[in-house]
Write a protein that holds these residues in place. Structure first.
Motif, PDB file in Angstrom:
ATOM      1  N   PRO A   1       0.875  -1.189   0.000  1.00 56.91           N
ATOM      2  CA  PRO A   1       0.111   0.056   0.016  1.00 56.91           C
ATOM      3  C   PRO A   1       0.936   1.466  -0.070  1.00 56.91           C
ATOM      4  CG  PRO A   1      -0.809  -1.599   1.611  1.00 56.91           C
ATOM      5  CD  PRO A   1       0.333  -2.093   1.097  1.00 56.91           C
ATOM      6  N   LEU A   2       1.842   1.156   0.766  1.00 55.33           N
ATOM      7  CA  LEU A   2       2.804   2.458   0.908  1.00 55.33           C
ATOM      8  C   LEU A   2       3.541   2.451  -0.465  1.00 55.33           C
ATOM      9  CD1 LEU A   2       4.347   1.800   4.424  1.00 55.33           C
ATOM     10  CD2 LEU A   2       2.661   3.454   3.664  1.00 55.33           C
ATOM     11  N   ARG A   3       3.738   1.452  -1.259  1.00 58.76           N
ATOM     12  CA  ARG A   3       4.436   1.670  -2.439  1.00 58.76           C
ATOM     13  C   ARG A   3       3.742   2.165  -3.406  1.00 58.76           C
ATOM     14  NH1 ARG A   3       6.363  -3.261  -2.417  1.00 58.76           N
ATOM     15  NH2 ARG A   3       5.345  -4.207  -4.501  1.00 58.76           N
ATOM     16  N   ILE A   4       2.315   1.756  -3.275  1.00 57.53           N
ATOM     17  CA  ILE A   4       1.330   2.381  -4.410  1.00 57.53           C
ATOM     18  C   ILE A   4       1.320   4.031  -4.273  1.00 57.53           C
ATOM     19  CG2 ILE A   4      -1.129   2.162  -5.154  1.00 57.53           C
ATOM     20  CD1 ILE A   4      -1.173  -0.734  -4.396  1.00 57.53           C
ATOM     21  N   GLU A   5       0.777   4.079  -2.959  1.00 60.09           N
ATOM     22  CA  GLU A   5       0.964   5.747  -2.639  1.00 60.09           C
ATOM     23  C   GLU A   5       1.970   6.488  -3.250  1.00 60.09           C
ATOM     24  OE1 GLU A   5      -1.926   7.367  -1.962  1.00 60.09           O
ATOM     25  OE2 GLU A   5      -2.843   5.455  -2.291  1.00 60.09           O
ATOM     26  N   ALA A   6       3.277   5.866  -2.911  1.00 62.17           N
ATOM     27  CA  ALA A   6       4.454   6.540  -3.376  1.00 62.17           C
ATOM     28  C   ALA A   6       4.786   6.766  -4.796  1.00 62.17           C
ATOM     29  CB  ALA A   6       5.718   5.898  -2.884  1.00 62.17           C
ATOM     30  N   THR A   7       4.163   5.732  -5.541  1.00 55.20           N
ATOM     31  CA  THR A   7       3.976   5.514  -7.030  1.00 55.20           C
ATOM     32  C   THR A   7       3.141   6.641  -7.610  1.00 55.20           C
ATOM     33  OG1 THR A   7       4.645   3.410  -7.115  1.00 55.20           O
ATOM     34  CG2 THR A   7       3.883   3.932  -9.096  1.00 55.20           C
TER      35      THR A   7
ATOM     36  N   MET B   1      -5.996  15.609 -16.247  1.00 58.98           N
ATOM     37  CA  MET B   1      -6.036  14.333 -16.946  1.00 58.98           C
ATOM     38  C   MET B   1      -4.960  13.118 -16.328  1.00 58.98           C
ATOM     39  SD  MET B   1      -5.670  15.662 -20.833  1.00 58.98           S
ATOM     40  CE  MET B   1      -6.627  16.775 -21.569  1.00 58.98           C
ATOM     41  N   ALA B   2      -4.095  13.918 -15.438  1.00 58.72           N
ATOM     42  CA  ALA B   2      -2.961  13.029 -14.729  1.00 58.72           C
ATOM     43  C   ALA B   2      -3.607  12.476 -13.527  1.00 58.72           C
ATOM     44  CB  ALA B   2      -1.846  13.806 -14.347  1.00 58.72           C
ATOM     45  N   GLN B   3      -4.819  13.256 -12.829  1.00 62.46           N
ATOM     46  CA  GLN B   3      -5.768  12.597 -11.952  1.00 62.46           C
ATOM     47  C   GLN B   3      -6.183  11.300 -12.302  1.00 62.46           C
ATOM     48  OE1 GLN B   3      -7.851  15.689 -10.357  1.00 62.46           O
ATOM     49  NE2 GLN B   3      -6.202  16.800  -9.260  1.00 62.46           N
ATOM     50  N   THR B   4      -6.808  11.523 -13.562  1.00 61.47           N
ATOM     51  CA  THR B   4      -7.538  10.341 -14.045  1.00 61.47           C
ATOM     52  C   THR B   4      -6.528   9.074 -14.260  1.00 61.47           C
ATOM     53  OG1 THR B   4      -9.188  11.733 -15.119  1.00 61.47           O
ATOM     54  CG2 THR B   4      -8.854   9.316 -15.988  1.00 61.47           C
ATOM     55  N   MET B   5      -5.353   9.326 -14.734  1.00 58.64           N
ATOM     56  CA  MET B   5      -4.528   8.203 -14.897  1.00 58.64           C
ATOM     57  C   MET B   5      -4.005   7.584 -13.513  1.00 58.64           C
ATOM     58  SD  MET B   5      -4.026   7.521 -17.890  1.00 58.64           S
ATOM     59  CE  MET B   5      -2.821   6.448 -17.968  1.00 58.64           C
ATOM     60  N   THR B   6      -3.718   8.577 -12.604  1.00 59.49           N
ATOM     61  CA  THR B   6      -3.430   8.065 -11.294  1.00 59.49           C
ATOM     62  C   THR B   6      -4.597   7.002 -10.468  1.00 59.49           C
ATOM     63  OG1 THR B   6      -2.027  10.191 -10.778  1.00 59.49           O
ATOM     64  CG2 THR B   6      -2.826   8.807  -8.852  1.00 59.49           C
ATOM     65  N   SER B   7      -5.829   7.440 -10.809  1.00 57.58           N
ATOM     66  CA  SER B   7      -6.850   6.769 -10.345  1.00 57.58           C
ATOM     67  C   SER B   7      -6.975   5.294 -11.023  1.00 57.58           C
ATOM     68  CB  SER B   7      -8.111   7.407 -10.823  1.00 57.58           C
ATOM     69  OG  SER B   7      -8.497   8.474  -9.983  1.00 57.58           O
ATOM     70  N   VAL B   8      -6.481   5.261 -12.321  1.00 55.91           N
ATOM     71  CA  VAL B   8      -6.203   4.050 -13.014  1.00 55.91           C
ATOM     72  C   VAL B   8      -5.158   3.195 -12.464  1.00 55.91           C
ATOM     73  CG1 VAL B   8      -5.666   2.877 -15.308  1.00 55.91           C
ATOM     74  CG2 VAL B   8      -7.257   4.903 -15.213  1.00 55.91           C
TER      75      VAL B   8
END
Length: 326
Positions: free
Chosen positions: A228-234, A253-260
């Motif tokens: 979970p910490l690695r996902i948030e850091a990425t 648009m980047a927020q959308t990609m971050t959600s994906v």
């Protein structure tokens, strides 16, 4: 004994608005009528309840709004809560280019004569209880006199500058495997390639520091229990690049990609540590500091390529897609 007030930095209006967007809100159209009976309205996400006894609600309106005078003179207004299928209405009533917002819109007059928009989730017809000036807005408090319910649809929700229904749709597409790996790779290359070039032109040293701090976190959290910490850091690595690009449209648009990204890494793809790609993220940071746009883009492209080659081998073994997020 009194103590001096601590010195604080001035509030950055742009950051203030961005952080306020972290709080999801519903979307409503506030309506009233002019002195000659013409219906008018505007889109608003500042609606809130105030009191149950008596039943009071409020909304706030910019002093710069062309409708401020109309609402100040009116003695009634209505709150029309939009459903997620009414996002076009939200855009219509928010547009300054549309003179007659009600043209082609189904509505009826409520018991107080206030315009009520058809098929909303709920409508509250109010008599003005009080009005207060507050900075660059006026706050209108209304006493609810009549209520009505309409559609059984889900509410239209605004979050971080976009409608939540978009994020929910993306999540469904990710979980159902309808977003292809090749398409996602192309999106990363195109979007973040542009953002890296902009970051080289516009990003500050502090913003590059934030990108490097995210890289530090990715490398620090490599254990199986640290996913979970690695996902948030990425996610923070990519969102920091977007912030350094200083383009609001591309940042959304980047927020959308971050959600994906989060959905794939959390629910779809089994993640494993990839220390072999650490130098490529470091190269991205180094190139940003050197204002070497092509070098930063090439490093990101190489990162995607390496992870995809590894993914192809694992795909043969596990029959599952492998992320570029590694």
């Amino acid at each position: 004994m009194s103590h001096p007030m601590p010195q604080t930095e001035p509030i950055d209006p742009k950051l203030f608005r961005q952080l306020l967007g972290c709080f999801p809100t519903g979307v409503a159209i506030i309506t009233t009528h002019t002195a000659d009976g013409k219906p008018v309205g505007l889109t608003c996400n500042s609606f809130s309840s105030v009191s149950l006894e008596p039943p009071l609600v409020l909304f706030s309106l910019r002093k710069a709004s062309s409708l401020l005078g109309t609402f100040v003179e009116a003695d009634t207004f209505a709150i029309n809560i939009l459903s997620q299928s009414q996002d076009q209405l939200s855009g219509r009533f928010a547009s300054s280019r549309i003179a007659d917002k009600f043209e082609g819109v189904a509505w009826r007059a409520g018991p107080l004569g206030t315009p009520l928009i058809e098929d909303c989730l709920a409508s509250f017809e109010c008599r003005v209880h009080a009005r207060h000036e507050a900075g660059d807005h006026d706050i209108f408090i209304g006493e609810v006199k009549h209520m009505s319910t309409g559609s059984a649809d889900h509410a239209l929700v605004f979050y971080k500058g976009a409608y939540m229904m978009l994020a929910e749709s993306l999540r469904k597409l990710v979980l159902e495997g309808q977003l292809g790996t090749v398409d996602i790779d192309e999106a990363y290359r195109a979007l973040y390639g542009k953002l890296l070039r902009l970051a080289c032109e516009r990003g500050s040293g502090e913003e590059v520091d934030a990108i490097e701090a995210a890289v530090d976190e990715i490398e620090r959290h490599q254990g199986a229990d640290a996913l979970p910490l690695r996902i948030e850091a990425t996610a923070r690595f990519f969102s920091s690049i977007a912030s350094a690009g200083h383009n609001e449209a591309l940042r959304l648009m980047a927020q959308t990609m971050t959600s994906v990204l989060r959905e794939r890494m959390t629910h779809v793809i089994p993640m494993r540590p990839r220390p072999d790609v650490f130098p490529l993220r470091r190269k991205v940071v180094h190139c940003l500091r050197m204002r070497d746009a092509e070098g930063a883009v090439d490093a990101l492209d190489e990162l995607i390529t390496m992870l995809r080659k590894d993914g192809a081998a694992r795909l043969d073994e596990a029959a599952v897609p492998v992320p570029i997020e590694g």
